[in-house]
Design a protein around this motif. Sequence first.
Motif, PDB file in Angstrom:
ATOM      1  N   GLY A 188      -6.245  -1.054  10.452  1.00 57.12           N
ATOM      2  CA  GLY A 188      -6.454  -1.487   8.993  1.00 57.12           C
ATOM      3  C   GLY A 188      -6.855  -0.561   8.027  1.00 57.12           C
ATOM      4  N   ASN A 189      -5.948  -0.757   6.869  1.00 54.98           N
ATOM      5  CA  ASN A 189      -6.649   0.175   5.607  1.00 54.98           C
ATOM      6  C   ASN A 189      -6.042  -0.571   4.381  1.00 54.98           C
ATOM      7  OD1 ASN A 189      -7.029   2.207   3.765  1.00 54.98           O
ATOM      8  ND2 ASN A 189      -6.166   3.971   5.018  1.00 54.98           N
ATOM      9  N   THR A 190      -6.461  -0.490   3.318  1.00 56.80           N
ATOM     10  CA  THR A 190      -6.119  -1.020   2.158  1.00 56.80           C
ATOM     11  C   THR A 190      -5.403  -0.411   1.443  1.00 56.80           C
ATOM     12  OG1 THR A 190      -8.063   0.147   1.090  1.00 56.80           O
ATOM     13  CG2 THR A 190      -8.711  -2.142   1.600  1.00 56.80           C
ATOM     14  N   LYS A 191      -4.881   0.885   2.094  1.00 56.57           N
ATOM     15  CA  LYS A 191      -3.536   1.623   1.427  1.00 56.57           C
ATOM     16  C   LYS A 191      -2.248   1.317   2.419  1.00 56.57           C
ATOM     17  CE  LYS A 191      -2.094   6.168  -0.209  1.00 56.57           C
ATOM     18  NZ  LYS A 191      -0.617   5.777   0.531  1.00 56.57           N
ATOM     19  N   GLY A 192      -1.478   1.083   1.943  1.00 59.22           N
ATOM     20  CA  GLY A 192      -0.420   0.905   2.586  1.00 59.22           C
ATOM     21  C   GLY A 192       0.605   2.325   2.957  1.00 59.22           C
ATOM     22  N   GLY A 193       1.359   2.547   3.846  1.00 58.94           N
ATOM     23  CA  GLY A 193       2.035   3.627   4.112  1.00 58.94           C
ATOM     24  C   GLY A 193       1.425   4.517   5.040  1.00 58.94           C
ATOM     25  N   VAL A 194       0.531   4.224   5.741  1.00 56.25           N
ATOM     26  CA  VAL A 194      -0.156   4.877   6.559  1.00 56.25           C
ATOM     27  C   VAL A 194       0.133   4.870   7.975  1.00 56.25           C
ATOM     28  CG1 VAL A 194      -2.231   5.170   4.936  1.00 56.25           C
ATOM     29  CG2 VAL A 194      -2.174   3.369   6.888  1.00 56.25           C
ATOM     30  N   GLY A 195       1.046   3.988   8.454  1.00 57.16           N
ATOM     31  CA  GLY A 195       1.808   3.946   9.530  1.00 57.16           C
ATOM     32  C   GLY A 195       0.802   3.120  10.590  1.00 57.16           C
ATOM     33  N   LYS A 196      -0.107   2.063  10.037  1.00 53.30           N
ATOM     34  CA  LYS A 196      -0.975   1.223  10.914  1.00 53.30           C
ATOM     35  C   LYS A 196      -0.285   0.311  11.915  1.00 53.30           C
ATOM     36  CE  LYS A 196      -1.281  -2.320   7.347  1.00 53.30           C
ATOM     37  NZ  LYS A 196      -0.558  -3.366   8.180  1.00 53.30           N
ATOM     38  N   THR A 197       0.821  -0.181  11.255  1.00 53.79           N
ATOM     39  CA  THR A 197       1.717  -1.344  12.105  1.00 53.79           C
ATOM     40  C   THR A 197       2.364  -0.397  13.428  1.00 53.79           C
ATOM     41  OG1 THR A 197       2.509  -2.618  10.315  1.00 53.79           O
ATOM     42  CG2 THR A 197       3.628  -2.655  12.197  1.00 53.79           C
ATOM     43  N   THR A 198       2.912   0.808  13.135  1.00 51.99           N
ATOM     44  CA  THR A 198       3.215   1.663  14.269  1.00 51.99           C
ATOM     45  C   THR A 198       2.187   1.883  15.265  1.00 51.99           C
ATOM     46  OG1 THR A 198       5.056   2.509  13.157  1.00 51.99           O
ATOM     47  CG2 THR A 198       4.392   3.513  14.964  1.00 51.99           C
ATOM     48  N   LEU A 199       1.270   2.203  14.823  1.00 53.08           N
ATOM     49  CA  LEU A 199      -0.076   2.364  15.719  1.00 53.08           C
ATOM     50  C   LEU A 199      -0.558   1.266  16.430  1.00 53.08           C
ATOM     51  CD1 LEU A 199      -1.815   5.066  16.457  1.00 53.08           C
ATOM     52  CD2 LEU A 199      -3.288   4.443  14.457  1.00 53.08           C
ATOM     53  N   ALA A 200      -0.669   0.145  15.521  1.00 52.74           N
ATOM     54  CA  ALA A 200      -1.222  -0.901  16.400  1.00 52.74           C
ATOM     55  C   ALA A 200      -0.244  -1.346  17.259  1.00 52.74           C
ATOM     56  CB  ALA A 200      -1.066  -2.148  15.203  1.00 52.74           C
ATOM     57  N   LEU A 201       1.081  -1.127  17.043  1.00 56.29           N
ATOM     58  CA  LEU A 201       2.191  -1.818  18.118  1.00 56.29           C
ATOM     59  C   LEU A 201       2.227  -0.662  19.590  1.00 56.29           C
ATOM     60  CD1 LEU A 201       4.712  -3.147  18.761  1.00 56.29           C
ATOM     61  CD2 LEU A 201       5.824  -1.380  17.720  1.00 56.29           C
ATOM     62  N   ASN A 202       1.898   0.497  19.307  1.00 54.68           N
ATOM     63  CA  ASN A 202       1.524   1.497  20.038  1.00 54.68           C
ATOM     64  C   ASN A 202       0.389   1.207  21.127  1.00 54.68           C
ATOM     65  OD1 ASN A 202       3.452   4.116  20.553  1.00 54.68           O
ATOM     66  ND2 ASN A 202       3.529   3.483  18.480  1.00 54.68           N
ATOM     67  N   ILE A 203      -0.656   0.793  20.481  1.00 55.93           N
ATOM     68  CA  ILE A 203      -2.247   0.687  20.890  1.00 55.93           C
ATOM     69  C   ILE A 203      -1.992  -0.622  21.894  1.00 55.93           C
ATOM     70  CG2 ILE A 203      -4.374   0.047  20.680  1.00 55.93           C
ATOM     71  CD1 ILE A 203      -4.381   1.768  18.390  1.00 55.93           C
ATOM     72  N   ALA A 204      -1.323  -1.658  21.318  1.00 58.45           N
ATOM     73  CA  ALA A 204      -1.224  -2.890  22.172  1.00 58.45           C
ATOM     74  C   ALA A 204      -0.136  -2.819  23.292  1.00 58.45           C
ATOM     75  CB  ALA A 204      -0.609  -3.956  21.078  1.00 58.45           C
TER      76      ALA A 204
END
Length: 211
Positions: free
Chosen positions: A6-22
């Motif tokens: 998570g991050n309060t800033k968008g556009g940092v690639g959190k979804t792609t990273l979460a998907l890869n980790i899961a």
Amino acid sequence: MILTVGNTKGGVGKTTLALNIAIARALSGRDVWLIDGDRQGTAQTAIALRAESGRQPAIACAQYADGTTLRTQVQHQGKKFEDIVIDAGGRDSTALRAALVLSDVLLVPFAPRSLDVWALADICALIDEARSVRDGLKAYAVLNSADPGGSDNADAAAAVADYPQLVYLDTPIRRRKAIANAAGQGLSVLEASPKDAKASDELHALLSKLF
């Protein structure tokens, strides 16, 4: 373990990273639940594409953009899973706040850009709030979409020292087409074909620090 990307800033690639980790955790044999805490529902869409293709292992996924619902569902169903990965943020939301209180680990991805570094102050304020409610939250920052070369990565990493709430992980995930292409199919870069060995090595290095 409950891990929030998570991050309060968008556009940092959190979804792609979460998907890869899961997916990486599922590939290692863990029973994983991926929670999409973002109203855009991008992680859930990726997992739906994965399910439609019949790719294994299957990943359990649910979307809870409301903090109360997210908290209640994790409390009721969380014990069914060995690992829970929560994709939350892009803004200060009730889902992000709930996730921080529930989590054992917070991973804050950020890009090597001044605006991303300055925005760490906002997530650090939320970390302080979460720790006042529940002790034990570990918070890490990692460079995501890092530059292939140059000094910007090192400068951004050094700036994390200004935020004592965060521990910097020297396991950057560099900007690579293979990662984005795989995520667009509901896949981890570990499953990509042709294989990107460098991207896979970077993800494994990050996972070794987190788990």
